[in-house]
Design an enzyme around this catalytic site. Structure first.
Site, PDB file in Angstrom:
ATOM      1  N   GLY A  64      17.676 -15.309   6.956  1.00 14.89           N
ATOM      2  CA  GLY A  64      18.344 -16.114   7.982  1.00 14.89           C
ATOM      3  C   GLY A  64      19.856 -15.951   7.933  1.00 14.89           C
ATOM      4  O   GLY A  64      20.396 -15.125   7.181  1.00 14.89           O
ATOM      5  N   ASP A 102      32.070 -23.000  10.620  1.00 16.90           N
ATOM      6  CA  ASP A 102      31.650 -22.603  11.966  1.00 16.90           C
ATOM      7  C   ASP A 102      30.181 -22.867  12.278  1.00 16.90           C
ATOM      8  O   ASP A 102      29.823 -23.084  13.423  1.00 16.90           O
ATOM      9  CB  ASP A 102      31.900 -21.096  12.159  1.00 16.90           C
ATOM     10  CG  ASP A 102      33.325 -20.829  12.635  1.00 16.90           C
ATOM     11  OD1 ASP A 102      33.905 -21.723  13.270  1.00 16.90           O
ATOM     12  OD2 ASP A 102      33.839 -19.743  12.362  1.00 16.90           O
ATOM     13  N   GLN A 103      29.331 -22.810  11.277  1.00 18.81           N
ATOM     14  CA  GLN A 103      27.893 -22.798  11.516  1.00 18.81           C
ATOM     15  C   GLN A 103      27.393 -24.033  12.252  1.00 18.81           C
ATOM     16  O   GLN A 103      26.504 -23.953  13.097  1.00 18.81           O
ATOM     17  CB  GLN A 103      27.147 -22.653  10.186  1.00 18.81           C
ATOM     18  CG  GLN A 103      25.675 -22.293  10.349  1.00 18.81           C
ATOM     19  CD  GLN A 103      25.007 -22.006   9.018  1.00 18.81           C
ATOM     20  OE1 GLN A 103      25.559 -22.230   7.954  1.00 18.81           O
ATOM     21  NE2 GLN A 103      23.787 -21.507   9.076  1.00 18.81           N
ATOM     22  N   CYS A 149      21.048 -28.239   6.751  1.00 15.12           N
ATOM     23  CA  CYS A 149      20.925 -28.361   5.299  1.00 15.12           C
ATOM     24  C   CYS A 149      21.709 -29.551   4.761  1.00 15.12           C
ATOM     25  O   CYS A 149      21.435 -30.032   3.660  1.00 15.12           O
ATOM     26  CB  CYS A 149      21.379 -27.079   4.604  1.00 15.12           C
ATOM     27  SG  CYS A 149      23.093 -26.640   4.946  1.00 15.12           S
ATOM     28  N   ASN A 150      22.680 -30.033   5.518  1.00 12.99           N
ATOM     29  CA  ASN A 150      23.519 -31.126   5.028  1.00 12.99           C
ATOM     30  C   ASN A 150      23.349 -32.439   5.781  1.00 12.99           C
ATOM     31  O   ASN A 150      23.977 -33.427   5.427  1.00 12.99           O
ATOM     32  CB  ASN A 150      24.993 -30.717   5.084  1.00 12.99           C
ATOM     33  CG  ASN A 150      25.384 -29.861   3.901  1.00 12.99           C
ATOM     34  OD1 ASN A 150      24.910 -30.080   2.788  1.00 12.99           O
ATOM     35  ND2 ASN A 150      26.216 -28.872   4.137  1.00 12.99           N
ATOM     36  N   ARG A 151      22.517 -32.438   6.828  1.00 14.15           N
ATOM     37  CA  ARG A 151      22.401 -33.675   7.599  1.00 14.15           C
ATOM     38  C   ARG A 151      21.071 -33.749   8.344  1.00 14.15           C
ATOM     39  O   ARG A 151      20.476 -32.735   8.716  1.00 14.15           O
ATOM     40  CB  ARG A 151      23.570 -33.819   8.566  1.00 14.15           C
ATOM     41  CG  ARG A 151      23.616 -32.811   9.689  1.00 14.15           C
ATOM     42  CD  ARG A 151      24.894 -32.967  10.523  1.00 14.15           C
ATOM     43  NE  ARG A 151      26.064 -32.535   9.781  1.00 14.15           N
ATOM     44  CZ  ARG A 151      27.035 -33.361   9.364  1.00 14.15           C
ATOM     45  NH1 ARG A 151      26.971 -34.657   9.632  1.00 14.15           N
ATOM     46  NH2 ARG A 151      28.072 -32.901   8.697  1.00 14.15           N
ATOM     47  N   MET A 155      22.253 -17.842   6.700  1.00 12.75           N
ATOM     48  CA  MET A 155      22.894 -18.120   5.423  1.00 12.75           C
ATOM     49  C   MET A 155      22.678 -16.978   4.434  1.00 12.75           C
ATOM     50  O   MET A 155      23.576 -16.630   3.664  1.00 12.75           O
ATOM     51  CB  MET A 155      22.388 -19.448   4.857  1.00 12.75           C
ATOM     52  CG  MET A 155      22.769 -20.648   5.707  1.00 12.75           C
ATOM     53  SD  MET A 155      22.083 -22.205   5.116  1.00 12.75           S
ATOM     54  CE  MET A 155      23.085 -22.491   3.674  1.00 12.75           C
TER      55      MET A 155
END
Length: 411
Positions: free
Chosen positions: A188, A112-113, A49-51, A190
Protein backbone atom coordinates in the site's frame (compact mmCIF):
# COMPACT_ATOMS: atom_id res chain seq x y z
CA UNK A 1 -29.27 21.31 11.73
CA UNK A 2 -25.95 21.03 13.59
CA UNK A 3 -22.64 19.29 12.86
CA UNK A 4 -20.79 17.03 15.31
CA UNK A 5 -17.87 14.60 15.36
CA UNK A 6 -17.37 11.65 17.71
CA UNK A 7 -14.44 9.28 17.77
CA UNK A 8 -10.93 8.45 18.90
CA UNK A 9 -7.57 9.53 17.55
CA UNK A 10 -3.89 9.47 18.47
CA UNK A 11 -4.49 12.36 20.88
CA UNK A 12 -7.15 10.57 22.92
CA UNK A 13 -6.53 6.83 22.69
CA UNK A 14 -3.62 4.36 22.60
CA UNK A 15 -3.16 2.06 19.62
CA UNK A 16 -4.75 -0.92 21.42
CA UNK A 17 -8.02 1.04 21.44
CA UNK A 18 -7.70 2.61 18.00
CA UNK A 19 -7.15 -0.71 16.28
CA UNK A 20 -10.30 -2.16 17.88
CA UNK A 21 -12.52 0.59 16.48
CA UNK A 22 -11.01 0.70 13.00
CA UNK A 23 -13.51 0.69 10.11
CA UNK A 24 -13.26 -1.50 7.03
CA UNK A 25 -15.43 -0.52 4.05
CA UNK A 26 -18.10 -3.04 5.03
CA UNK A 27 -18.12 -1.71 8.61
CA UNK A 28 -18.47 1.84 7.27
CA UNK A 29 -21.56 0.75 5.33
CA UNK A 30 -23.09 -1.08 8.29
CA UNK A 31 -22.30 1.77 10.69
CA UNK A 32 -23.57 4.53 8.41
CA UNK A 33 -26.83 2.69 7.71
CA UNK A 34 -27.37 2.10 11.43
CA UNK A 35 -26.85 5.76 12.27
CA UNK A 36 -29.10 6.97 9.46
CA UNK A 37 -31.78 4.52 10.58
CA UNK A 38 -31.60 6.07 14.04
CA UNK A 39 -32.46 9.62 13.05
CA UNK A 40 -29.08 11.05 12.04
CA UNK A 41 -29.39 13.03 8.81
CA UNK A 42 -25.87 12.69 7.34
CA UNK A 43 -22.77 10.58 8.09
CA UNK A 44 -19.13 10.48 7.00
CA UNK A 45 -16.73 8.04 8.67
CA UNK A 46 -13.02 8.88 8.55
CA UNK A 47 -10.91 5.88 9.58
CA UNK A 48 -7.10 5.90 9.32
CA UNK A 49 -4.18 4.44 11.25
CA UNK A 50 -4.37 7.34 13.70
CA UNK A 51 -8.08 8.08 13.94
CA UNK A 52 -11.59 6.66 13.84
CA UNK A 53 -14.01 9.58 13.60
CA UNK A 54 -17.69 9.79 12.72
CA UNK A 55 -18.98 13.12 11.42
CA UNK A 56 -22.73 13.65 11.62
CA UNK A 57 -25.46 16.20 10.93
CA UNK A 58 -28.77 16.25 12.72
CA UNK A 59 -31.34 18.07 14.83
CA UNK A 60 -31.04 17.90 18.63
CA UNK A 61 -27.32 17.24 18.19
CA UNK A 62 -26.67 16.28 21.83
CA UNK A 63 -28.93 13.24 21.56
CA UNK A 64 -27.39 12.32 18.21
CA UNK A 65 -23.90 12.41 19.74
CA UNK A 66 -25.12 9.96 22.42
CA UNK A 67 -26.39 7.64 19.67
CA UNK A 68 -22.93 7.60 18.08
CA UNK A 69 -21.23 6.91 21.41
CA UNK A 70 -23.63 4.04 22.08
CA UNK A 71 -22.90 2.75 18.58
CA UNK A 72 -19.14 2.69 19.21
CA UNK A 73 -19.62 0.79 22.45
CA UNK A 74 -22.13 -1.76 21.11
CA UNK A 75 -20.82 -2.28 17.58
CA UNK A 76 -17.21 -2.87 18.60
CA UNK A 77 -18.16 -4.53 21.91
CA UNK A 78 -15.59 -2.41 23.73
CA UNK A 79 -17.03 -1.44 27.11
CA UNK A 80 -14.31 1.02 28.15
CA UNK A 81 -14.34 2.87 24.81
CA UNK A 82 -16.31 5.78 26.27
CA UNK A 83 -13.38 7.01 28.35
CA UNK A 84 -11.38 7.47 25.14
CA UNK A 85 -14.11 8.96 22.94
CA UNK A 86 -14.06 12.68 22.24
CA UNK A 87 -16.94 14.71 20.83
CA UNK A 88 -17.09 18.17 19.32
CA UNK A 89 -20.19 20.04 18.25
CA UNK A 90 -20.90 22.54 15.51
CA UNK A 91 -18.14 25.18 15.26
CA UNK A 92 -15.66 23.01 17.17
CA UNK A 93 -16.53 20.04 14.95
CA UNK A 94 -16.26 22.18 11.82
CA UNK A 95 -12.86 23.48 12.95
CA UNK A 96 -11.76 19.91 13.68
CA UNK A 97 -12.23 18.60 10.13
CA UNK A 98 -10.43 21.66 8.75
CA UNK A 99 -7.44 20.97 11.01
CA UNK A 100 -7.55 17.26 10.24
CA UNK A 101 -7.62 17.77 6.47
CA UNK A 102 -4.80 20.32 6.71
CA UNK A 103 -2.56 17.97 8.67
CA UNK A 104 -2.60 20.24 11.73
CA UNK A 105 -4.12 17.49 13.89
CA UNK A 106 -1.77 14.77 12.62
CA UNK A 107 0.96 12.93 14.48
CA UNK A 108 3.32 14.50 11.94
CA UNK A 109 2.33 18.16 11.60
CA UNK A 110 1.44 19.05 8.03
CA UNK A 111 1.57 15.51 6.64
CA UNK A 112 -0.02 14.98 3.24
CA UNK A 113 -1.64 11.57 3.45
CA UNK A 114 -4.63 12.62 5.55
CA UNK A 115 -5.86 15.01 2.82
CA UNK A 116 -6.38 12.12 0.41
CA UNK A 117 -7.96 10.02 3.15
CA UNK A 118 -10.47 12.79 3.96
CA UNK A 119 -11.36 13.10 0.28
CA UNK A 120 -11.81 9.33 -0.05
CA UNK A 121 -14.07 9.28 3.04
CA UNK A 122 -16.23 12.04 1.57
CA UNK A 123 -16.51 10.40 -1.86
CA UNK A 124 -17.35 7.04 -0.27
CA UNK A 125 -20.25 8.55 1.69
CA UNK A 126 -21.41 10.66 -1.25
CA UNK A 127 -21.54 7.71 -3.63
CA UNK A 128 -23.51 5.58 -1.17
CA UNK A 129 -25.85 8.40 -0.16
CA UNK A 130 -24.74 8.57 3.49
CA UNK A 131 -23.72 12.24 3.38
CA UNK A 132 -25.71 15.17 2.09
CA UNK A 133 -25.66 18.88 1.41
CA UNK A 134 -24.00 19.99 4.65
CA UNK A 135 -21.25 17.39 5.17
CA UNK A 136 -20.39 17.32 1.46
CA UNK A 137 -19.99 21.10 1.49
CA UNK A 138 -18.02 21.00 4.76
CA UNK A 139 -15.55 18.37 3.57
CA UNK A 140 -15.13 20.04 0.16
CA UNK A 141 -14.36 23.39 1.81
CA UNK A 142 -11.96 21.76 4.30
CA UNK A 143 -10.14 19.96 1.48
CA UNK A 144 -9.94 23.10 -0.67
CA UNK A 145 -8.68 25.14 2.29
CA UNK A 146 -6.08 22.47 3.03
CA UNK A 147 -4.76 22.73 -0.52
CA UNK A 148 -4.61 26.52 -0.20
CA UNK A 149 -2.68 26.21 3.06
CA UNK A 150 -0.15 23.84 1.50
CA UNK A 151 0.33 26.19 -1.45
CA UNK A 152 0.67 29.33 0.67
CA UNK A 153 2.71 28.04 3.61
CA UNK A 154 4.59 25.12 2.03
CA UNK A 155 3.97 23.37 5.35
CA UNK A 156 4.17 19.98 3.64
CA UNK A 157 7.50 20.52 1.88
CA UNK A 158 9.69 17.49 2.47
CA UNK A 159 6.60 15.68 3.78
CA UNK A 160 7.20 13.63 6.91
CA UNK A 161 4.91 10.64 6.70
CA UNK A 162 4.53 7.93 9.31
CA UNK A 163 6.64 5.79 6.98
CA UNK A 164 9.41 8.39 7.02
CA UNK A 165 9.62 8.75 10.78
CA UNK A 166 9.35 4.96 11.09
CA UNK A 167 12.46 4.56 8.95
CA UNK A 168 14.14 7.39 10.84
CA UNK A 169 13.26 5.69 14.14
CA UNK A 170 14.84 2.40 13.01
CA UNK A 171 17.92 4.26 11.82
CA UNK A 172 18.32 5.77 15.29
CA UNK A 173 18.01 2.35 16.89
CA UNK A 174 20.57 0.70 14.61
CA UNK A 175 22.80 3.81 14.29
CA UNK A 176 22.89 3.20 10.52
CA UNK A 177 20.88 1.26 7.96
CA UNK A 178 23.73 1.02 5.48
CA UNK A 179 24.37 -2.56 4.38
CA UNK A 180 21.41 -3.81 6.40
CA UNK A 181 18.73 -6.12 5.04
CA UNK A 182 15.05 -5.26 5.25
CA UNK A 183 11.70 -6.92 4.64
CA UNK A 184 8.64 -4.82 3.79
CA UNK A 185 5.25 -6.51 4.17
CA UNK A 186 2.41 -4.93 2.20
CA UNK A 187 2.27 -2.89 -1.01
CA UNK A 188 0.00 0.00 0.00
CA UNK A 189 0.90 3.70 0.11
CA UNK A 190 2.68 3.48 3.46
CA UNK A 191 4.74 0.49 2.35
CA UNK A 192 5.78 2.18 -0.90
CA UNK A 193 6.76 5.34 1.02
CA UNK A 194 8.81 3.21 3.41
CA UNK A 195 10.47 1.53 0.44
CA UNK A 196 11.44 4.88 -1.09
CA UNK A 197 12.96 6.07 2.19
CA UNK A 198 14.84 2.80 2.67
CA UNK A 199 16.31 3.05 -0.81
CA UNK A 200 17.88 6.36 0.23
CA UNK A 201 19.60 4.62 3.16
CA UNK A 202 21.80 2.41 0.97
CA UNK A 203 20.66 -0.94 2.34
CA UNK A 204 22.25 -4.16 1.14
CA UNK A 205 18.96 -5.97 0.36
CA UNK A 206 15.29 -4.99 0.37
CA UNK A 207 12.78 -7.84 0.25
CA UNK A 208 9.07 -7.30 -0.23
CA UNK A 209 6.08 -9.55 0.23
CA UNK A 210 2.31 -9.33 0.06
CA UNK A 211 -0.62 -11.69 0.14
CA UNK A 212 -1.06 -10.99 -3.57
CA UNK A 213 2.34 -11.88 -5.02
CA UNK A 214 1.44 -10.35 -8.39
CA UNK A 215 1.28 -6.90 -6.82
CA UNK A 216 4.83 -7.31 -5.55
CA UNK A 217 5.99 -8.43 -8.98
CA UNK A 218 4.28 -5.43 -10.58
CA UNK A 219 5.94 -3.13 -8.06
CA UNK A 220 9.38 -4.58 -8.72
CA UNK A 221 9.12 -3.31 -12.31
CA UNK A 222 9.37 0.23 -10.93
CA UNK A 223 11.81 -0.71 -8.18
CA UNK A 224 14.22 -3.28 -9.64
CA UNK A 225 16.26 -3.39 -6.43
CA UNK A 226 13.30 -5.03 -4.65
CA UNK A 227 13.42 -8.80 -4.25
CA UNK A 228 9.90 -10.30 -4.28
CA UNK A 229 9.22 -12.99 -1.68
CA UNK A 230 6.27 -15.38 -1.60
CA UNK A 231 3.96 -14.43 1.25
CA UNK A 232 4.04 -17.98 2.65
CA UNK A 233 7.84 -17.70 2.98
CA UNK A 234 7.85 -14.53 5.04
CA UNK A 235 8.98 -16.32 8.21
CA UNK A 236 11.86 -17.98 6.39
CA UNK A 237 13.25 -14.68 5.15
CA UNK A 238 13.04 -13.21 8.67
CA UNK A 239 16.15 -15.23 9.51
CA UNK A 240 18.10 -13.18 6.98
CA UNK A 241 16.97 -9.62 7.71
CA UNK A 242 17.78 -6.91 10.24
CA UNK A 243 14.60 -4.88 10.00
CA UNK A 244 10.96 -5.42 9.11
CA UNK A 245 8.42 -2.76 8.19
CA UNK A 246 4.87 -4.03 7.98
CA UNK A 247 1.84 -2.02 6.84
CA UNK A 248 -0.91 -4.28 5.54
CA UNK A 249 -4.67 -3.83 5.64
CA UNK A 250 -5.17 -7.23 7.24
CA UNK A 251 -7.80 -7.28 10.02
CA UNK A 252 -5.74 -9.96 11.79
CA UNK A 253 -2.12 -10.26 12.93
CA UNK A 254 0.16 -11.70 10.25
CA UNK A 255 3.32 -12.14 12.33
CA UNK A 256 2.82 -14.49 15.25
CA UNK A 257 5.06 -15.46 18.15
CA UNK A 258 4.71 -19.23 17.66
CA UNK A 259 6.11 -18.95 14.13
CA UNK A 260 9.20 -17.04 15.29
CA UNK A 261 10.41 -19.20 18.17
CA UNK A 262 13.39 -20.54 16.20
CA UNK A 263 14.65 -17.18 14.93
CA UNK A 264 17.98 -16.38 16.59
CA UNK A 265 19.05 -13.20 14.80
CA UNK A 266 18.16 -9.81 16.21
CA UNK A 267 15.35 -8.09 14.30
CA UNK A 268 13.87 -4.61 14.61
CA UNK A 269 10.20 -4.62 13.58
CA UNK A 270 8.30 -1.41 12.82
CA UNK A 271 4.56 -2.15 12.72
CA UNK A 272 2.80 0.87 11.16
CA UNK A 273 -0.43 -0.99 10.38
CA UNK A 274 -3.72 -0.53 12.16
CA UNK A 275 -5.02 -2.92 13.27
CA UNK A 276 -1.48 -4.02 14.10
CA UNK A 277 0.14 -6.71 11.97
CA UNK A 278 2.38 -8.08 14.71
CA UNK A 279 1.06 -10.18 17.56
CA UNK A 280 1.70 -8.35 20.82
CA UNK A 281 3.47 -11.31 22.41
CA UNK A 282 6.18 -11.24 19.70
CA UNK A 283 7.88 -8.50 21.72
CA UNK A 284 8.44 -11.05 24.49
CA UNK A 285 11.06 -12.83 22.38
CA UNK A 286 14.53 -11.77 23.60
CA UNK A 287 16.00 -10.98 20.18
CA UNK A 288 12.96 -9.32 18.61
CA UNK A 289 12.36 -5.60 19.04
CA UNK A 290 8.84 -4.50 18.13
CA UNK A 291 7.69 -0.90 17.70
CA UNK A 292 4.39 0.56 16.60
CA UNK A 293 2.86 3.92 15.71
CA UNK A 294 2.68 5.07 19.31
CA UNK A 295 6.47 4.76 19.67
CA UNK A 296 6.87 7.31 16.90
CA UNK A 297 5.35 10.03 19.08
CA UNK A 298 8.68 10.26 20.87
CA UNK A 299 10.55 11.36 17.76
CA UNK A 300 11.19 15.08 17.51
CA UNK A 301 11.34 16.39 13.99
CA UNK A 302 13.97 19.01 13.15
CA UNK A 303 11.37 21.07 11.29
CA UNK A 304 8.79 20.95 14.09
CA UNK A 305 9.27 24.51 15.32
CA UNK A 306 9.06 25.94 11.81
CA UNK A 307 5.93 23.91 11.17
CA UNK A 308 4.35 25.16 14.38
CA UNK A 309 4.92 28.73 13.21
CA UNK A 310 3.45 27.91 9.82
CA UNK A 311 0.44 26.30 11.52
CA UNK A 312 -0.45 29.68 13.02
CA UNK A 313 -0.73 31.10 9.51
CA UNK A 314 -2.74 28.03 8.49
CA UNK A 315 -5.20 28.57 11.33
CA UNK A 316 -5.85 32.12 10.17
CA UNK A 317 -6.73 30.77 6.72
CA UNK A 318 -8.94 28.13 8.33
CA UNK A 319 -10.78 30.68 10.50
CA UNK A 320 -11.67 32.75 7.45
CA UNK A 321 -13.02 29.73 5.59
CA UNK A 322 -14.97 28.52 8.64
CA UNK A 323 -16.70 31.90 8.96
CA UNK A 324 -17.74 31.66 5.31
CA UNK A 325 -19.04 28.13 5.88
CA UNK A 326 -21.03 29.22 8.96
CA UNK A 327 -22.56 32.06 6.94
CA UNK A 328 -23.54 29.51 4.30
CA UNK A 329 -25.09 27.26 6.95
CA UNK A 330 -27.13 30.17 8.25
CA UNK A 331 -28.35 30.97 4.75
CA UNK A 332 -29.57 27.43 4.02
CA UNK A 333 -31.93 27.60 6.99
CA UNK A 334 -34.20 29.74 4.84
CA UNK A 335 -34.00 27.42 1.81
CA UNK A 336 -37.42 25.79 2.52
CA UNK A 337 -39.08 29.22 2.77
CA UNK A 338 -37.42 30.44 -0.44
CA UNK A 339 -38.42 27.22 -2.20
CA UNK A 340 -42.04 27.66 -1.06
CA UNK A 341 -41.96 31.28 -2.17
CA UNK A 342 -40.74 30.31 -5.64
CA UNK A 343 -43.32 27.54 -5.87
CA UNK A 344 -46.08 29.99 -4.87
CA UNK A 345 -44.97 32.37 -7.65
CA UNK A 346 -44.91 29.48 -10.14
CA UNK A 347 -48.48 28.58 -9.18
CA UNK A 348 -49.61 32.20 -9.59
CA UNK A 349 -47.83 32.42 -12.95
CA UNK A 350 -49.38 29.19 -14.19
CA UNK A 351 -52.91 30.18 -13.12
CA UNK A 352 -52.55 33.68 -14.62
CA UNK A 353 -51.21 32.41 -17.95
CA UNK A 354 -53.99 29.84 -18.21
CA UNK A 355 -56.57 32.62 -17.71
CA UNK A 356 -54.91 34.93 -20.27
CA UNK A 357 -54.59 32.17 -22.88
CA UNK A 358 -58.29 31.32 -22.48
CA UNK A 359 -59.37 34.95 -22.93
CA UNK A 360 -56.98 36.03 -25.69
CA UNK A 361 -56.07 34.47 -29.00
CA UNK A 362 -52.28 34.85 -28.94
CA UNK A 363 -49.62 33.48 -31.23
CA UNK A 364 -46.48 31.73 -29.97
CA UNK A 365 -44.33 34.88 -29.95
CA UNK A 366 -46.89 36.86 -27.98
CA UNK A 367 -47.25 34.08 -25.42
CA UNK A 368 -43.47 34.01 -24.86
CA UNK A 369 -43.37 37.80 -24.37
CA UNK A 370 -46.18 37.72 -21.81
CA UNK A 371 -44.62 34.74 -20.02
CA UNK A 372 -41.26 36.54 -19.71
CA UNK A 373 -42.90 39.74 -18.49
CA UNK A 374 -44.93 37.88 -15.88
CA UNK A 375 -41.92 35.90 -14.68
CA UNK A 376 -39.88 39.09 -14.32
CA UNK A 377 -42.66 40.88 -12.46
CA UNK A 378 -43.13 38.05 -9.96
CA UNK A 379 -39.38 37.79 -9.36
CA UNK A 380 -39.29 41.51 -8.59
CA UNK A 381 -41.94 40.98 -5.94
CA UNK A 382 -39.98 38.29 -4.08
CA UNK A 383 -36.40 39.44 -4.81
CA UNK A 384 -36.09 41.82 -1.85
CA UNK A 385 -37.55 39.41 0.73
CA UNK A 386 -35.17 36.69 -0.48
CA UNK A 387 -32.12 38.98 -0.35
CA UNK A 388 -33.12 40.13 3.14
CA UNK A 389 -33.55 36.56 4.36
CA UNK A 390 -30.20 35.39 2.97
CA UNK A 391 -28.24 38.37 4.31
CA UNK A 392 -29.66 38.31 7.85
CA UNK A 393 -27.28 36.62 10.32
CA UNK A 394 -29.32 37.13 13.49
CA UNK A 395 -31.16 33.81 14.05
CA UNK A 396 -34.01 35.52 15.89
CA UNK A 397 -34.61 37.92 13.02
CA UNK A 398 -34.42 35.09 10.49
CA UNK A 399 -37.20 33.27 12.33
CA UNK A 400 -39.29 36.44 12.51
CA UNK A 401 -38.82 37.26 8.81
CA UNK A 402 -39.56 33.68 7.81
CA UNK A 403 -42.79 33.63 9.79
CA UNK A 404 -43.91 36.97 8.32
CA UNK A 405 -43.17 35.90 4.73
CA UNK A 406 -44.93 32.56 5.19
CA UNK A 407 -47.99 34.33 6.63
CA UNK A 408 -48.08 37.15 4.04
CA UNK A 409 -47.70 34.83 1.07
CA UNK A 410 -49.86 32.06 2.58
CA UNK A 411 -47.04 29.50 2.26
Amino acid sequence: MKVAVVGVNHNTAPIRIREKVSFTESKKIEGSNFLLDNGIEEVIILSTCNRSEIYIVGKDIDSKVDIVKDFYEDYFDEKDIREYLFDKKHKEAINHIYEVASGLDSLVLGEDQILGQAKEAMLFSMELGFSGKILNKLFREAITTSKNIKNETKISENPLSISYIGVKFLKQKLKSLKNKKALIIGVGKMSILALKHLIEEDLDEIYMTNRSHKKVLDLSDDFPMVKPIEYEKRYEILKDVDIVITATASPHTIIKKDEMMDIDNEIYIMDIALPRDVEESVSELPNINVYDIDNLKKISDENEQRRIQLSKVAKEIIDESINEFLDWMSSIKVDPTIKSLNERCSDIQSDTLDYIYRKLDLDCREKKIIEKMLTSALKRVIREPIIKLKSTKDEGKVKDYTSIIEELFDL
